[in-house]
Design a protein around this motif. Structure first.
Motif, PDB file in Angstrom:
ATOM      1  N   ARG A 149       0.820  -1.206   0.000  1.00  0.00           N
ATOM      2  CA  ARG A 149       0.000   0.000   0.000  1.00  0.00           C
ATOM      3  C   ARG A 149       0.857   1.260   0.000  1.00  0.00           C
ATOM      4  O   ARG A 149       1.848   1.359   0.717  1.00  0.00           O
ATOM      5  N   HIS A 150       0.461   2.225  -0.821  1.00  0.00           N
ATOM      6  CA  HIS A 150       1.189   3.491  -0.915  1.00  0.00           C
ATOM      7  C   HIS A 150       1.214   4.218   0.427  1.00  0.00           C
ATOM      8  O   HIS A 150       0.234   4.211   1.166  1.00  0.00           O
ATOM      9  N   ALA A 151       2.339   4.821   0.743  1.00  0.00           N
ATOM     10  CA  ALA A 151       2.521   5.626   1.957  1.00  0.00           C
ATOM     11  C   ALA A 151       2.405   4.807   3.237  1.00  0.00           C
ATOM     12  O   ALA A 151       2.168   5.351   4.309  1.00  0.00           O
ATOM     13  N   SER A 152       2.583   3.497   3.141  1.00  0.00           N
ATOM     14  CA  SER A 152       2.571   2.646   4.322  1.00  0.00           C
ATOM     15  C   SER A 152       3.986   2.471   4.856  1.00  0.00           C
ATOM     16  O   SER A 152       4.972   2.860   4.219  1.00  0.00           O
ATOM     17  N   LYS A 153       4.094   1.870   6.026  1.00  0.00           N
ATOM     18  CA  LYS A 153       5.410   1.564   6.577  1.00  0.00           C
ATOM     19  C   LYS A 153       6.194   0.650   5.635  1.00  0.00           C
ATOM     20  O   LYS A 153       7.392   0.835   5.418  1.00  0.00           O
ATOM     21  N   ALA A 154       5.500  -0.343   5.076  1.00  0.00           N
ATOM     22  CA  ALA A 154       6.166  -1.282   4.178  1.00  0.00           C
ATOM     23  C   ALA A 154       6.648  -0.599   2.906  1.00  0.00           C
ATOM     24  O   ALA A 154       7.695  -0.966   2.355  1.00  0.00           O
ATOM     25  N   SER A 155       5.911   0.383   2.416  1.00  0.00           N
ATOM     26  CA  SER A 155       6.321   1.061   1.184  1.00  0.00           C
ATOM     27  C   SER A 155       7.601   1.864   1.390  1.00  0.00           C
ATOM     28  O   SER A 155       8.404   1.990   0.471  1.00  0.00           O
ATOM     29  N   LYS A 156       7.805   2.400   2.583  1.00  0.00           N
ATOM     30  CA  LYS A 156       9.057   3.112   2.856  1.00  0.00           C
ATOM     31  C   LYS A 156      10.241   2.155   2.768  1.00  0.00           C
ATOM     32  O   LYS A 156      11.305   2.508   2.245  1.00  0.00           O
ATOM     33  N   ILE A 157      10.046   0.930   3.245  1.00  0.00           N
ATOM     34  CA  ILE A 157      11.128  -0.051   3.252  1.00  0.00           C
ATOM     35  C   ILE A 157      11.353  -0.641   1.860  1.00  0.00           C
ATOM     36  O   ILE A 157      12.484  -0.672   1.356  1.00  0.00           O
ATOM     37  N   PHE A 158      10.297  -1.099   1.204  1.00  0.00           N
ATOM     38  CA  PHE A 158      10.446  -1.871  -0.025  1.00  0.00           C
ATOM     39  C   PHE A 158      10.396  -1.026  -1.291  1.00  0.00           C
ATOM     40  O   PHE A 158      11.045  -1.377  -2.281  1.00  0.00           O
ATOM     41  N   LEU A 159       9.637   0.053  -1.298  1.00  0.00           N
ATOM     42  CA  LEU A 159       9.505   0.861  -2.511  1.00  0.00           C
ATOM     43  C   LEU A 159      10.389   2.102  -2.471  1.00  0.00           C
ATOM     44  O   LEU A 159      11.189   2.333  -3.375  1.00  0.00           O
ATOM     45  N   SER A 160      10.248   2.901  -1.430  1.00  0.00           N
ATOM     46  CA  SER A 160      11.069   4.111  -1.318  1.00  0.00           C
ATOM     47  C   SER A 160      12.499   3.802  -0.909  1.00  0.00           C
ATOM     48  O   SER A 160      13.395   4.625  -1.110  1.00  0.00           O
ATOM     49  N   GLN A 161      12.712   2.623  -0.343  1.00  0.00           N
ATOM     50  CA  GLN A 161      14.028   2.205   0.147  1.00  0.00           C
ATOM     51  C   GLN A 161      14.619   3.268   1.089  1.00  0.00           C
ATOM     52  O   GLN A 161      15.761   3.681   0.961  1.00  0.00           O
ATOM     53  N   GLY A 162      13.785   3.681   2.036  1.00  0.00           N
ATOM     54  CA  GLY A 162      14.210   4.641   3.049  1.00  0.00           C
ATOM     55  C   GLY A 162      14.549   3.921   4.342  1.00  0.00           C
ATOM     56  O   GLY A 162      13.654   3.370   4.990  1.00  0.00           O
ATOM     57  N   TYR A 163      15.815   3.922   4.693  1.00  0.00           N
ATOM     58  CA  TYR A 163      16.265   3.131   5.841  1.00  0.00           C
ATOM     59  C   TYR A 163      16.760   3.991   7.001  1.00  0.00           C
ATOM     60  O   TYR A 163      17.273   3.468   7.984  1.00  0.00           O
ATOM     61  N   THR A 164      16.629   5.318   6.862  1.00  0.00           N
ATOM     62  CA  THR A 164      16.835   6.238   7.977  1.00  0.00           C
ATOM     63  C   THR A 164      15.627   7.165   8.025  1.00  0.00           C
ATOM     64  O   THR A 164      14.756   7.120   7.143  1.00  0.00           O
ATOM     65  N   PHE A 165      15.605   8.023   9.032  1.00  0.00           N
ATOM     66  CA  PHE A 165      14.484   8.944   9.188  1.00  0.00           C
ATOM     67  C   PHE A 165      14.968  10.391   9.137  1.00  0.00           C
ATOM     68  O   PHE A 165      14.349  11.282   9.712  1.00  0.00           O
ATOM     69  N   ASP A 166      16.049  10.616   8.395  1.00  0.00           N
ATOM     70  CA  ASP A 166      16.589  11.969   8.243  1.00  0.00           C
ATOM     71  C   ASP A 166      15.585  12.897   7.569  1.00  0.00           C
ATOM     72  O   ASP A 166      15.419  14.052   7.968  1.00  0.00           O
ATOM     73  N   ARG A 167      14.930  12.413   6.527  1.00  0.00           N
ATOM     74  CA  ARG A 167      13.962  13.259   5.814  1.00  0.00           C
ATOM     75  C   ARG A 167      12.809  13.662   6.710  1.00  0.00           C
ATOM     76  O   ARG A 167      12.344  14.808   6.670  1.00  0.00           O
ATOM     77  N   GLU A 168      12.337  12.722   7.496  1.00  0.00           N
ATOM     78  CA  GLU A 168      11.228  13.028   8.403  1.00  0.00           C
ATOM     79  C   GLU A 168      11.640  14.073   9.437  1.00  0.00           C
ATOM     80  O   GLU A 168      10.848  14.967   9.780  1.00  0.00           O
ATOM     81  N   ASP A 169      12.871  13.976   9.929  1.00  0.00           N
ATOM     82  CA  ASP A 169      13.357  14.958  10.899  1.00  0.00           C
ATOM     83  C   ASP A 169      13.446  16.348  10.282  1.00  0.00           C
ATOM     84  O   ASP A 169      13.077  17.355  10.906  1.00  0.00           O
ATOM     85  N   VAL A 170      13.960  16.419   9.055  1.00  0.00           N
ATOM     86  CA  VAL A 170      14.062  17.705   8.361  1.00  0.00           C
ATOM     87  C   VAL A 170      12.673  18.285   8.124  1.00  0.00           C
ATOM     88  O   VAL A 170      12.436  19.479   8.331  1.00  0.00           O
TER      89      VAL A 170
END
Length: 271
Positions: free
Chosen positions: A212-233
């Motif tokens: 599902r788009h914008a889910s926790k799994a999509s950050k890992i498998f689709l966006s390949q985001g493995y840190t939370f730097d963007r969220e902090d910014v």
């Protein structure tokens, strides 16, 4: 994607039971796996030090469950082909040995993993099988947390952490560099196994790999985001905007009608 491609081969249009299992049940498992991996990385991001046993436990628990479930989704797609004994196949999935599950995937797929990834899987297996029950052992009460010692050993070897084990007063800081290095290791494991899932699902004409788009799994498998730097910014930018903006909108005007609580400006950094 056609009806036939996902198993609607019968005259009544019903999906074959085994295709529903591989397509939708395993798809749900993939989402669950991604959520656990996300939660583990989020825990690591929020850890200010590498010293609190309960935080290390939370980290390893989430990642061990997440990767176990991810590996099992991949194993089902790689190995399952109308086995003569379905129950025996299902029983073979009742394991917490991450390295053994990886070995089963490598029979048909060449995963590009190195020593840090293999060692981390060994750490997760040992934690899930043994260390997570350590505090229930009366004889081991005087010993330090085994998962903490194991994680410290791993961090010193593969995360470039110079550990201070001699004093409880000197914390081992979890800085941004450590978080990025750890994220790369977890990310490489995630992406390699997800690639297997996507590859095998494509061969079978099913969409197990979709999340599902914008889910926790999509950050890992689709966006390949493995840190939370963007969220902090983003959070900092939003705080600056809301503190300084004079723009008007229904939502902003609604918020401005409330009288703020009397927080101490001198404690802003702590808040």
């Amino acid at each position: 994607m056609t009806a036939e491609s996902i198993g609607y081969g019968r005259k009544d249009g019903a999906m074959r039971h085994e295709n529903f299992w591989q397509n939708f049940s395993m798809g749900e498992e993939l989402d669950i796996a991604g959520r656990f991996i996300f939660n583990g990385l989020r825990t690591f991001h929020e850890m200010e030090t590498l010293d609190l046993e309960e935080e290390i436990f939370e980290l390893l628990y989430n990642l061990s469950v997440g990767f176990e479930r991810l590996f099992k989704v991949a194993v089902v797609l790689v190995e399952w082909d109308f086995p003569a004994d379905q129950k025996s196949f299902e029983k073979s999935l009742i394991t917490h040995n991450h390295a053994e599950l990886l070995k089963r995937l490598r029979v048909k797929h060449s995963l590009k993993l190195a020593a840090p990834h293999n060692a981390f899987l060994q750490l997760l297996s040992k934690f899930y099988k043994t260390h997570r029950y350590g505090r229930y052992d009366l004889e081991a009460m005087s010993a330090s947390s085994m998962e903490k010692l194991a994680f410290h050993s791993y961090s010193a070897k593969y995360l470039g952490v110079s550990l201070n084990e001699s004093s409880d007063l000197m914390a081992n800081s979890n800085d941004s560099g450590v978080k990025r290095r750890f994220g790369k290791i977890v990310g490489k494991l995630s992406s390699e196994v997800y690639h297997v899932v996507r590859n095998e699902a494509g061969k079978r004409g099913i969409c197990t790999y979709e999340v599902r788009h914008a889910s926790k799994a999509s950050k890992i498998f689709l966006s390949q985001g493995y840190t939370f730097d963007r969220e902090d910014v983003l959070l900092r930018e939003l705080m600056i905007f809301f503190c300084n903006s004079e723009k008007r909108s229904g939502q902003l005007d609604f918020v401005r009608q409330f009288k703020p609580l009397g927080f101490d400006p001198e404690l802003a950094d702590e808040y």
